[in-house]
Design a protein around this motif. Structure first.
Motif, mmCIF file in Angstrom:
data_model
loop_
_atom_site.group_PDB
_atom_site.id
_atom_site.type_symbol
_atom_site.label_atom_id
_atom_site.label_comp_id
_atom_site.label_asym_id
_atom_site.label_seq_id
_atom_site.Cartn_x
_atom_site.Cartn_y
_atom_site.Cartn_z
ATOM 1 N N TYR A 1 33.338 42.921 36.165
ATOM 2 C CA TYR A 1 34.353 43.936 36.146
ATOM 3 C C TYR A 1 34.539 44.451 34.709
ATOM 4 O O TYR A 1 34.692 45.657 34.698
ATOM 5 N N TYR B 1 36.733 43.940 41.587
ATOM 6 C CA TYR B 1 36.353 42.816 41.081
ATOM 7 C C TYR B 1 37.691 42.234 40.404
ATOM 8 O O TYR B 1 37.917 41.007 40.640
ATOM 9 N N LEU B 2 38.567 43.066 39.756
ATOM 10 C CA LEU B 2 39.850 42.682 39.242
ATOM 11 C C LEU B 2 40.809 42.021 40.384
ATOM 12 O O LEU B 2 41.434 41.133 40.122
ATOM 13 N N GLU C 1 37.858 48.153 40.323
ATOM 14 C CA GLU C 1 39.006 47.584 40.600
ATOM 15 C C GLU C 1 38.951 46.337 41.232
ATOM 16 O O GLU C 1 39.560 45.351 41.508
#
Length: 406
Positions: free
Chosen positions: A134, A142-143, A140
């Motif tokens: 990330y 991965y977040l 986003e």
């Protein structure tokens, strides 16, 4: 007519390019493992990593998985690859790690094969791979995947004392394994995104298992603790399982050295966690065999059926070396770790014809309860299957090699 001819030409050219791309992709996938050269002069960490890449061209294939699945063994091994890349920036390593994550994390942040409502703490540890990806990509998804795993910890059922259940199907039970599965991710997440707000809760998990699962005689910690004392394997007075399993102890000390990366020295719980690490490590060190290794059932030595086991020995080598390197443990633990690593490389490693390496004598899996029922007896632990290059051994082996610069 001219336009038609042009269109046909463009279409056939596009098809040719597509076929070339797909065939070259297939060729590269097929030949890539054969192209991996493992030098006999390479460090042990690289030898093991390259062996795994050669045997498992896609990272999801680790542990002989037939298809991508979100699993703790991949998180353990690929964390080793991340640490290895810091010492040897071979571009193949992060590509291999990202390949695993991208096979599972969807655009909306959901994770294939992951089921939050099982509240299986084993499923959290692979989230450690998401932080670096990330940070590098700023994508986003991965977040969102990290937030999903954080949501699990927010909702994870707890014992009355406040410890995370190991799984929804194991009510009121804490296993040593779970400390590694949940807490390093939890600590990194709360420091990265929550200003360290929940570090006390991270420490609480260690406090509970230390308080309830420590044996006063040996100083070792039992594999599992049942707060309700209802499980058939649980001691009716203490709630503890009957035996000491080296890999469970290995998960515990690895969890401590990794979690301490995120506890500032001035944090009130830092000293407490360092104390736990010292107590557990000193107790474990007493049971090191003259070979440098530890037995499957830690305190039972060469009792019939017991054997010198690779995963626990690798985990202890890593935790002791890192603990000494970081100043948490006395310097003598670096020597203990080197002796353990000598034992692994001289007693349990086989060198294959292609230069790859095989780490033998690793317990494949062990647990408590479930179906078929696992009673935690001595006979149970020593009769569980062994597996060569089991990821619970190869991951810590890479990490130990890095800490010892071997």
């Amino acid at each position: 007519m001219e336009n038609n001819r042009k269109l046909k030409y463009l279409a056939s050219a596009a098809m040719a390019c597509f076929m070339l791309f797909t065939s070259s992709k297939a060729i590269s996938q097929e030949t890539a493992p054969k192209d991996i050269v493992i030098s006999k002069n390479a460090k042990w960490s690289d030898k093991m990593a390259l062996t795994l890449m050669k045997r498992h061209p896609e990272a999801y294939m680790i542990d002989d998985s037939k298809g991508p699945k979100w699993d703790y063994v991949h998180g353990l091994v690929l964390h080793g690859f991340e640490e290895l890349y810091k010492k040897n920036p071979d571009p193949r390593y992060p590509i291999y790690v990202k390949g695993y994550v991208d096979a599972l994390v969807q655009n909306d942040g959901t994770i294939k094969s992951y089921e939050l409502d099982k509240y299986n703490i084993d499923m959290v540890v692979s989230g450690r791979l998401l932080f670096n990806i990330y940070e590098t990509t700023k994508e986003e998804k991965y977040l969102k995947a990290m937030q999903l795993l954080r949501k699990q910890l927010s909702e994870q059922p707890r014992t009355p004392e406040g410890g995370f259940w190991h799984k929804n199907i194991y009510p009121n039970q804490m296993w040593l394994d779970g400390l590694y599965m949940g807490e390093p991710f939890y600590a990194q997440y709360t420091v990265t995104f929550e200003n360290g707000k929940y570090l006390d809760d991270v420490a609480k998990q260690f406090e509970e298992i230390q308080l309830h699962a420590t044996d006063s005689k040996t100083g070792l910690l039992y594999h599992g603790w049942d707060s309700s004392k209802k499980m058939p394997w649980a001691n009716k007075e203490t709630g503890n399982s009957p035996n000491f399993w080296s890999r469970a102890l290995g998960w515990y000390v690895m969890a401590l050295v990794d979690v301490l990366d995120y506890f500032p020295k001035e944090h009130p719980k830092h000293k407490e966690l360092v104390g736990y690490l010292n107590n557990a490590s000193a107790s474990i060190a007493k049971f090191q065999d003259k070979s440098g290794l530890w037995y499957q059932v830690t305190d039972k030595g060469n009792k019939e059926g017991n054997y010198l086991e690779a995963s626990g020995s690798s985990m202890f080598a890593y935790a002791f070396a890192k603990g000494a390197n970081k100043g948490y443990l006395p310097a003598k633990f670096k020597k203990i770790a080197n002796k353990a690593f000598d034992g692994l490389t001289t007693k349990l490693i086989k060198v294959d014809a292609d230069g790859g390496i095989t780490l033998t004598q690793a317990c494949q899996v062990a647990g408590l309860g479930g179906t078929p029922y696992r009673d935690g007896s001595y006979e149970y632990y020593v009769k569980e299957k062994k597996k060569d290059n089991d990821p619970k051994a190869t991951g810590p082996f890479i990490l130990a090699a890095l800490e010892l610069n071997r």
